[in-house]
Enzyme design. Structure first.
Site, PDB file in Angstrom:
ATOM      1  N   TYR A   1      15.602  -5.522  14.719  1.00 11.70           N
ATOM      2  CA  TYR A   1      15.277  -5.342  13.287  1.00 11.70           C
ATOM      3  C   TYR A   1      16.288  -6.124  12.443  1.00 11.70           C
ATOM      4  O   TYR A   1      15.908  -6.873  11.530  1.00 11.70           O
ATOM      5  CB  TYR A   1      15.306  -3.856  12.925  1.00 11.70           C
ATOM      6  CG  TYR A   1      15.063  -3.591  11.447  1.00 11.70           C
ATOM      7  CD1 TYR A   1      13.813  -3.801  10.875  1.00 11.70           C
ATOM      8  CD2 TYR A   1      16.097  -3.132  10.616  1.00 11.70           C
ATOM      9  CE1 TYR A   1      13.596  -3.559   9.509  1.00 11.70           C
ATOM     10  CE2 TYR A   1      15.877  -2.886   9.257  1.00 11.70           C
ATOM     11  CZ  TYR A   1      14.630  -3.098   8.711  1.00 11.70           C
ATOM     12  OH  TYR A   1      14.415  -2.864   7.371  1.00 11.70           O
TER      13      TYR A   1
ATOM     14  N   ASN B   1       0.813  -1.223   0.000  1.00  9.88           N
ATOM     15  CA  ASN B   1       0.000   0.000   0.000  1.00  9.88           C
ATOM     16  C   ASN B   1       0.844   1.270   0.000  1.00  9.88           C
ATOM     17  O   ASN B   1       0.323   2.377  -0.071  1.00  9.88           O
ATOM     18  CB  ASN B   1      -0.992  -0.010   1.178  1.00  9.88           C
ATOM     19  CG  ASN B   1      -0.297  -0.111   2.516  1.00  9.88           C
ATOM     20  OD1 ASN B   1       0.921   0.030   2.599  1.00  9.88           O
ATOM     21  ND2 ASN B   1      -1.054  -0.359   3.572  1.00  9.88           N
ATOM     22  N   THR B   2       2.164   1.102   0.077  1.00 17.52           N
ATOM     23  CA  THR B   2       3.071   2.261   0.106  1.00 17.52           C
ATOM     24  C   THR B   2       4.497   1.808  -0.225  1.00 17.52           C
ATOM     25  O   THR B   2       4.763   0.613  -0.352  1.00 17.52           O
ATOM     26  CB  THR B   2       3.007   2.942   1.508  1.00 17.52           C
ATOM     27  OG1 THR B   2       3.784   4.119   1.474  1.00 17.52           O
ATOM     28  CG2 THR B   2       3.530   2.033   2.608  1.00 17.52           C
TER      29      THR B   2
HETATM   30  N1  NAP Z   1      13.344   1.951   3.134  1.00 16.95           N
HETATM   31  C1  NAP Z   1      14.547   1.442   3.274  1.00 16.95           C
HETATM   32  O1  NAP Z   1      15.555   2.178   3.281  1.00 16.95           O
HETATM   33  C2  NAP Z   1      14.729  -0.041   3.428  1.00 16.95           C
HETATM   34  C3  NAP Z   1      16.041  -0.524   3.559  1.00 16.95           C
HETATM   35  C4  NAP Z   1      16.222  -1.882   3.708  1.00 16.95           C
HETATM   36  C5  NAP Z   1      15.134  -2.742   3.727  1.00 16.95           C
HETATM   37  N2  NAP Z   1      13.868  -2.234   3.613  1.00 16.95           N
HETATM   38  C6  NAP Z   1      12.742  -3.202   3.660  1.00 16.95           C
HETATM   39  O2  NAP Z   1      11.870  -2.938   2.577  1.00 16.95           O
HETATM   40  C7  NAP Z   1      10.562  -3.411   2.897  1.00 16.95           C
HETATM   41  C8  NAP Z   1       9.538  -2.360   2.490  1.00 16.95           C
HETATM   42  O3  NAP Z   1       9.720  -1.225   3.320  1.00 16.95           O
HETATM   43  P1  NAP Z   1       9.503   0.280   2.832  1.00 16.95           P
HETATM   44  O4  NAP Z   1      10.820   0.932   2.894  1.00 16.95           O
HETATM   45  O5  NAP Z   1       8.715   0.322   1.593  1.00 16.95           O
HETATM   46  O6  NAP Z   1       8.695   0.842   4.084  1.00 16.95           O
HETATM   47  P2  NAP Z   1       7.195   1.377   4.257  1.00 16.95           P
HETATM   48  O7  NAP Z   1       6.936   2.455   3.267  1.00 16.95           O
HETATM   49  O8  NAP Z   1       7.067   1.668   5.704  1.00 16.95           O
HETATM   50  O9  NAP Z   1       6.328   0.101   3.879  1.00 16.95           O
HETATM   51  C9  NAP Z   1       6.232  -0.969   4.778  1.00 16.95           C
HETATM   52  C10 NAP Z   1       4.998  -1.768   4.448  1.00 16.95           C
HETATM   53  O10 NAP Z   1       4.903  -2.841   5.402  1.00 16.95           O
HETATM   54  C11 NAP Z   1       3.591  -2.872   5.899  1.00 16.95           C
HETATM   55  N3  NAP Z   1       3.489  -3.449   7.229  1.00 16.95           N
HETATM   56  C12 NAP Z   1       4.114  -3.068   8.372  1.00 16.95           C
HETATM   57  N4  NAP Z   1       3.671  -3.828   9.390  1.00 16.95           N
HETATM   58  C13 NAP Z   1       2.757  -4.682   8.876  1.00 16.95           C
HETATM   59  C14 NAP Z   1       1.937  -5.694   9.423  1.00 16.95           C
HETATM   60  N5  NAP Z   1       1.939  -5.983  10.729  1.00 16.95           N
HETATM   61  N6  NAP Z   1       1.107  -6.387   8.614  1.00 16.95           N
HETATM   62  C15 NAP Z   1       1.061  -6.100   7.292  1.00 16.95           C
HETATM   63  N7  NAP Z   1       1.801  -5.133   6.707  1.00 16.95           N
HETATM   64  C16 NAP Z   1       2.635  -4.449   7.503  1.00 16.95           C
HETATM   65  C17 NAP Z   1       3.125  -1.417   5.912  1.00 16.95           C
HETATM   66  O11 NAP Z   1       1.725  -1.392   5.979  1.00 16.95           O
HETATM   67  P3  NAP Z   1       0.886  -0.214   6.722  1.00 16.95           P
HETATM   68  O12 NAP Z   1       0.907   0.949   5.795  1.00 16.95           O
HETATM   69  O13 NAP Z   1      -0.465  -0.790   6.908  1.00 16.95           O
HETATM   70  O14 NAP Z   1       1.584   0.053   8.013  1.00 16.95           O
HETATM   71  C18 NAP Z   1       3.698  -0.956   4.579  1.00 16.95           C
HETATM   72  O15 NAP Z   1       2.840  -1.327   3.534  1.00 16.95           O
HETATM   73  C19 NAP Z   1      10.584  -3.728   4.385  1.00 16.95           C
HETATM   74  O16 NAP Z   1      10.646  -5.120   4.556  1.00 16.95           O
HETATM   75  C20 NAP Z   1      11.866  -3.073   4.880  1.00 16.95           C
HETATM   76  O17 NAP Z   1      12.397  -3.751   5.995  1.00 16.95           O
HETATM   77  C21 NAP Z   1      13.652  -0.917   3.448  1.00 16.95           C
END
Ligand code: NAP
Length: 320
Positions: free
Chosen positions: A201, A42-43
């Site tokens: 984490y 969703n994001t």
């Molecule tokens: N951004 C970075 O720099 C980075 C770096 C390394 C790894 N990652 C990894 O990339 C992945 C995507 O993250 P992102 O950066 O796109 O962050 P984000 O924008 O915060 O997206 C995270 C997503 O996970 C969902 N989520 C969190 N808790 C949940 C739950 N209990 N049940 C179902 N959905 C849940 C959120 O849903 P809601 O909107 O409903 O909360 C959101 O859709 C993650 O696994 C993160 O660890 C990101």
């Protein structure tokens, strides 16, 4: 003279920006007839990956906790392909089971690509899932482990299916301890700090890598994991609740613009893993910037141990 220095600095900054935001997936495919199931779409990175794969005609199932935001993405997807939204809270095993039941009702016979993307990072207070696991371990690893296991029949029904786990470079900051996987010794609010939150984490992200390493051994389905890079998403939503850290993040905003990837750039390695030719995709491999890399710590024995640990804990939820 000054003008040459300024031009030199500008070129250096530009090169740094290109390096930090690098890794472009060049693979384009017609995914007509293929089914992609993606969590947390969703994001952020998940949303961009879903839209890109939708543009290649795949049927997309987005499994999201916040279905209001999910509906907005579904509306975008429906303009380009067949797509469905299912509610999923990975921090609750019953919600995961319900999500799979809801998927069954769609009567879609197979899943070609499962992308375990959703993630939560560094809560400021010690938090747990519905079944009392530390929030990040319980959501990022156990939640996706259970979901994957419940979807295995659908992955087996597809030819050359794959599982893609979105991990992180943060796995290097981990100290997986099976005696206290929940960091229970620091659960007291006075002991819990950003240090342990980040370590937990890192552990959950190491688990994503180990999980991917073991899937094909257990089920004969290819799997891989990846680091998307440092990406400007909502992932820091828990960290910004800390006023000091929030102030720091505001201060470094220009650097974030320079050094962090956009969500679309951050989705590139996910796309690479989802689209790579089946024979070329390295089973259990860890990718970053669209290339195969070597993760820290991860080894076969640890992967096996984590699998047995997770399987044992989830037994009641894995039974039909
Ligand atoms: N951004 C970075 O720099 C980075 C770096 C390394 C790894 N990652 C990894 O990339 C992945 C995507 O993250 P992102 O950066 O796109 O962050 P984000 O924008 O915060 O997206 C995270 C997503 O996970 C969902 N989520 C969190 N808790 C949940 C739950 N209990 N049940 C179902 N959905 C849940 C959120 O849903 P809601 O909107 O409903 O909360 C959101 O859709 C993650 O696994 C993160 O660890 C990101």
């Amino acid at each position: 003279m000054l003008i040459f220095y300024l031009i030199g600095i500008a070129i250096l900054l530009w090169l740094l920006h290109v390096y930090m935001t690098g890794g472009v997936c060049k693979i384009k495919k017609d995914l007509t007839g293929k089914v992609v199931f993606i969590t947390g779409a969703n994001t952020g990175i998940g949303k961009e990956a879903a839209l890109q794969l939708g543009n290649m005609n795949a049927t997309i199932i987005i499994a999201c906790r916040d279905t209001i935001k999910g509906q907005q993405v579904l509306d975008q997807l429906n303009k380009i392909t067949k797509a469905y939204l299912i509610q999923l809270d990975l921090s609750c095993f019953n919600s995961i089971k319900q999500c799979v039941e809801d998927f069954k009702k769609l009567k879609i016979p197979q899943i070609d690509i499962l992308i375990n993307n959703a993630g939560v990072m560094a809560p400021q207070t010690y938090k747990t899932t519905k079944q009392s696991y530390e929030l990040q371990f319980g959501t990022n690893h156990l939640g996706h482990f259970l979901l994957t296991e419940l979807l295995i029949p659908y992955l087996k029904a597809a030819e050359q299916s794959r599982v893609v786990n979105v991990s992180s470079l943060a796995h290097k900051q981990s100290n997986l301890d099976f005696q206290d996987i929940n960091y229970a010794q620091y659960a007291n609010s006075k002991l819990w700090s950003i240090k342990y939150s980040l370590l937990a984490y890192g552990n959950s992200k190491l688990c994503n890598i180990l999980h991917a390493m073991e899937i094909s051994k257990r089920h004969g389905i290819k799997a891989c994991s990846l680091h998307p890079g440092a990406v400007r998403t909502e992932l820091l939503r828990e960290i910004v609740k800390n006023p000091l850290l929030n102030a720091f993040l505001i201060l470094i905003t220009p650097f974030k613009l320079l050094l962090f990837k956009s969500s679309l750039q951050g989705a590139q390695t996910t796309l690479q893993c989802a689209l790579e030719d089946y024979d070329k995709l390295v089973d259990g491999g860890y990718y970053s910037d669209c290339k195969l890399k070597q993760p820290n710590i991860a080894n076969k024995q640890l992967a096996e141990k984590l699998w047995e640990f997770s399987d044992e804990k989830l037994k009641p939820y894995l039974q039909k």
